[in-house]
Each structure stands twice: as structure tokens, then as C-alpha cells.
Design a protein around this motif. Structure first.
Motif, short mmCIF file in Angstrom:
data_model
loop_
_atom_site.label_atom_id
_atom_site.label_comp_id
_atom_site.label_asym_id
_atom_site.label_seq_id
_atom_site.Cartn_x
_atom_site.Cartn_y
_atom_site.Cartn_z
N PRO A 85 -49.15 -31.06 31.01
CA PRO A 85 -49.56 -31.69 29.75
C PRO A 85 -49.40 -30.72 28.58
N LEU A 86 -49.22 -31.27 27.40
CA LEU A 86 -49.12 -30.45 26.20
C LEU A 86 -50.40 -29.65 25.98
N THR A 87 -50.26 -28.38 25.70
CA THR A 87 -51.43 -27.54 25.49
C THR A 87 -51.03 -26.35 24.63
N HIS A 88 -52.00 -25.50 24.32
CA HIS A 88 -51.73 -24.30 23.54
C HIS A 88 -51.58 -23.10 24.48
N LEU A 89 -50.75 -22.17 24.07
CA LEU A 89 -50.52 -20.95 24.82
C LEU A 89 -50.69 -19.78 23.86
N ARG A 90 -51.79 -19.08 23.99
CA ARG A 90 -52.04 -17.93 23.11
C ARG A 90 -51.40 -16.69 23.72
N ASP A 91 -50.12 -16.77 23.87
CA ASP A 91 -49.39 -15.69 24.52
C ASP A 91 -47.96 -15.72 24.00
N GLY A 92 -47.49 -14.61 23.51
CA GLY A 92 -46.14 -14.52 23.00
C GLY A 92 -45.84 -13.07 22.66
N LEU A 93 -44.65 -12.82 22.16
CA LEU A 93 -44.29 -11.45 21.82
C LEU A 93 -44.92 -10.99 20.51
N GLY A 94 -45.34 -11.92 19.68
CA GLY A 94 -46.02 -11.55 18.44
C GLY A 94 -45.11 -10.94 17.39
N LEU A 95 -43.80 -11.17 17.50
CA LEU A 95 -42.88 -10.65 16.49
C LEU A 95 -42.94 -11.49 15.21
N LEU A 96 -43.43 -12.71 15.33
CA LEU A 96 -43.68 -13.58 14.19
C LEU A 96 -45.16 -13.92 14.20
N SER A 97 -45.84 -13.67 13.11
CA SER A 97 -47.27 -13.95 13.08
C SER A 97 -47.53 -15.46 13.13
N GLY A 98 -48.66 -15.83 13.72
CA GLY A 98 -49.01 -17.24 13.82
C GLY A 98 -48.46 -17.90 15.06
N SER A 99 -48.23 -19.21 14.97
CA SER A 99 -47.81 -19.99 16.13
C SER A 99 -46.57 -20.82 15.81
N ILE A 118 -34.13 -21.81 20.98
CA ILE A 118 -34.56 -23.20 20.89
C ILE A 118 -35.68 -23.47 21.88
N SER A 119 -36.66 -24.27 21.48
CA SER A 119 -37.75 -24.71 22.36
C SER A 119 -38.53 -23.50 22.87
N ALA A 120 -38.50 -23.21 24.17
CA ALA A 120 -39.17 -22.00 24.67
C ALA A 120 -38.62 -20.76 23.99
N GLY A 121 -37.33 -20.82 23.63
CA GLY A 121 -36.69 -19.72 22.94
C GLY A 121 -37.10 -19.57 21.50
N ALA A 122 -37.83 -20.55 20.97
CA ALA A 122 -38.45 -20.43 19.65
C ALA A 122 -39.92 -20.04 19.81
N ASN A 123 -40.56 -20.61 20.82
CA ASN A 123 -41.98 -20.32 21.08
C ASN A 123 -42.25 -18.84 21.29
N CYS A 124 -41.35 -18.18 22.01
CA CYS A 124 -41.64 -16.85 22.53
C CYS A 124 -41.87 -15.79 21.47
N TRP A 125 -41.31 -15.95 20.28
CA TRP A 125 -41.38 -14.89 19.27
C TRP A 125 -42.73 -14.81 18.59
N ALA A 126 -43.50 -15.88 18.58
CA ALA A 126 -44.76 -15.92 17.84
C ALA A 126 -45.93 -15.39 18.67
N GLU A 127 -47.10 -15.34 18.04
CA GLU A 127 -48.32 -14.92 18.74
C GLU A 127 -48.76 -15.98 19.74
N GLY A 128 -48.58 -17.23 19.40
CA GLY A 128 -48.96 -18.33 20.27
C GLY A 128 -48.02 -19.50 20.05
N SER A 129 -48.11 -20.50 20.93
CA SER A 129 -47.19 -21.63 20.82
C SER A 129 -47.80 -22.88 21.42
N HIS A 130 -47.14 -24.00 21.12
CA HIS A 130 -47.50 -25.29 21.68
C HIS A 130 -46.49 -25.62 22.76
N THR A 131 -46.96 -25.89 23.97
CA THR A 131 -46.04 -25.93 25.10
C THR A 131 -46.44 -26.96 26.14
#
Length: 258
Positions: free
Chosen positions: A158-172, A140-153
Motif C-alpha cells: 500500500p502507498l505509504t511514507h518512507l523517511r529514508d533516502g540519501l538526503g541529497l535533496l532536502s524534503g520529500s 524516475i519513480s524510485a530513481g527520483a525518490n532516492c535523492w530526497a530525505e523521504g519519499s512517498h512509495t
């Protein structure tokens, strides 16, 4: 899809290992009905699945850990927790522990900090190995963000984009799409200007299961919550597509597509 060849009683048996992960818009930390947590356990076809909670994003907060045990000790499963801020396992024991699980359930908190701690301890590599072995990854939340290539965090305030993740799920991925002010517009802007790739926006109350990188199930505990596919549109805008979700609980009816 991976195929593992096992020898059982002198017979070669092919076992299909599917790479699966789930994005959660709720669970034990935000709801009392347990519908999404039950749905997670239903994805594992064993009588008492081993479920490991990873609370790194919250700094291994004791209250969060107790909340997890309070929710899962009463279920037909074997709950455990991976502590990294007071780590006790050496590298071999850590690998053996994680790879013995049926479900790895990652909690919310600070996405950027969590990824940094995982990499310092080699947990990022172990989660990739777990994924390849067919262990269900979710969070959930950060635990959902982490699997993708990038996330909204909001890891940096402030809310911003993070182009960093494990990349196990393509996209954001964008969590809390409907419940936190500015989430929807900020995520759409990041996708529109290509700061983030196209991805999935998860409203609170939703669960989304991906198998082999494809959406194979989407559920909701309330008829108001939905999962969205968000991608760049024409003239610098975005296209937002609501996905059909099964309503968990007694009704078991799909929600309508907006």
C-alpha cells in the motif's frame, strides 16, 4: 557550490563544481518521444557524455536494461549499466567506474529495496561523492525518490511514507502524482501530519532540475503535466503550489500556473 583548483599548463584554474540532480516523471521507459532524456543530456556540456543506468530498484531486470540501451545507443553519449545483483567490480573498480560518469540515471522499481542494496555495496557513499564532484544524478519513480530525505512509495504494498533516502535533496518526493490512484491524497496527508517533510510532487511527463538544492529548471513534455511544491498549511491541511514548467518540443512555451 564547490570550487576545484586545477593546474593546466602551469596555470592555476578554478573550476566550479555544482551539485545537481534531476527528478524525472518519464523518460525512455515510459515514452517514445525522448524529450525528457534529451533534456537530461542537454544538462551536460560535453560532446559525448557518459551515462550510467542503475537498475537496482527493478532487480537489474534484463528487459529494462535492454530498453535503456535501445534508447541511448542511438544518442550522442556513451551508455553503460551498473549491475549489483551480479556484481563483477571490486570496491576500487566500482568507485572508479561511477566517478568517471557524467550522468547517473536511476531506474524505477522498489525504493526501499534499492536503498538497502546500495548501502550493502557502498553505492550510497559513492553517489554522495559523485554528487559532490558535479556528476548529474537523475531518475524516475524510485530513481527520483532516492535523492530526497523521504519519499512517498508503494515499496511495501500500500502507498505509504518512507523517511529514508540519501538526503541529497532536502524534503520529500512523490512520483506519479497524477497517474496512480491515491497518490495525491496520500502524499498530501503524509505532509499534512508531518509524516513526511514538505517536498516535490512530480506528475508524469515532468522534469525538475535542482542546482545547489534550489529548483533551477522545470520542464514538461505535455501541457497537462506539472510540478508541485507541497507543504503543510493551516489547520492541519496542505498548500499545493504549481510551478511554471517549460513545454519541451516545438512549442517551447511555459505552462500556466494553476
Amino acid at each position: 557550490m564547490l570550487v576545484c583548483i586545477l593546474i593546466c599548463g602551469g596555470t592555476l584554474v578554478a573550476v566550479v563544481l555544482e551539485r545537481r540532480l534531476a527528478l524525472l516523471g518519464g523518460g525512455f521507459s515510459t515514452e517514445d518521444d525522448g524529450l525528457l532524456d534529451d533534456w537530461v543530456l542537454e544538462q551536460v556540456p560535453v560532446p559525448r557524455p557518459k551515462v550510467c543506468f542503475v537498475p537496482t530498484a527493478s532487480g537489474d531486470a534484463p528487459a529494462y536494461v535492454e530498453q535503456f540501451f535501445g534508447a541511448f545507443r542511438s544518442r550522442s553519449c556513451e551508455p553503460s549499466v551498473l549491475h549489483l545483483f551480479r556484481r563483477e567490480l571490486d570496491d576500487d573498480a566500482l568507485r572508479a567506474f561511477l566517478l568517471s560518469q557524467d550522468v547517473v540515471y536511476v531506474g524505477g522499481g522498489n525504493t526501499a529495496n534499492m536503498l538497502a542494496v546500495w548501502r550493502a555495496h557502498g553505492v550510497d557513499r559513492l553517489l554522495r561523492e559523485a554528487f559532490d564532484r558535479g556528476i548529474l544524478l537523475c531518475g524516475i519513480s524510485a530513481g527520483a525518490n532516492c535523492w530526497a530525505e523521504g519519499s512517498h512509495t508503494d515499496s511495501f504494498g500500500p502507498l505509504t511514507h518512507l523517511r529514508d533516502g540519501l538526503g541529497l535533496l532536502s524534503g520529500s518526493v512523490c512520483p506519479h502524482y497524477d497517474s496512480e490512484p491515491g497518490r495525491r491524497s496520500s502524499y498530501q496527508a503524509a505532509v499534512a501530519n508531518r509524516a513526511l517533510p514538505a517536498g516535490w510532487a512530480v506528475e508524469d511527463g515532468v522534469g525538475a532540475l535542482f542546482t545547489g538544492g534550489l529548483l533551477t529548471d522545470s520542464v514538461t513534455r505535455t501541457s497537462r503535466a506539472c510540478l508541485y511544491r507541497v507543504q503543510p498549511g493551516r489547520d492541519g491541511g496542505v498548500e499545493e503550489q504549481a510551478m511554471q514548467c517549460r513545454l519541451l518540443g516545438a512549442a517551447q512555451k511555459p505552462t500556466s500556473i494553476a
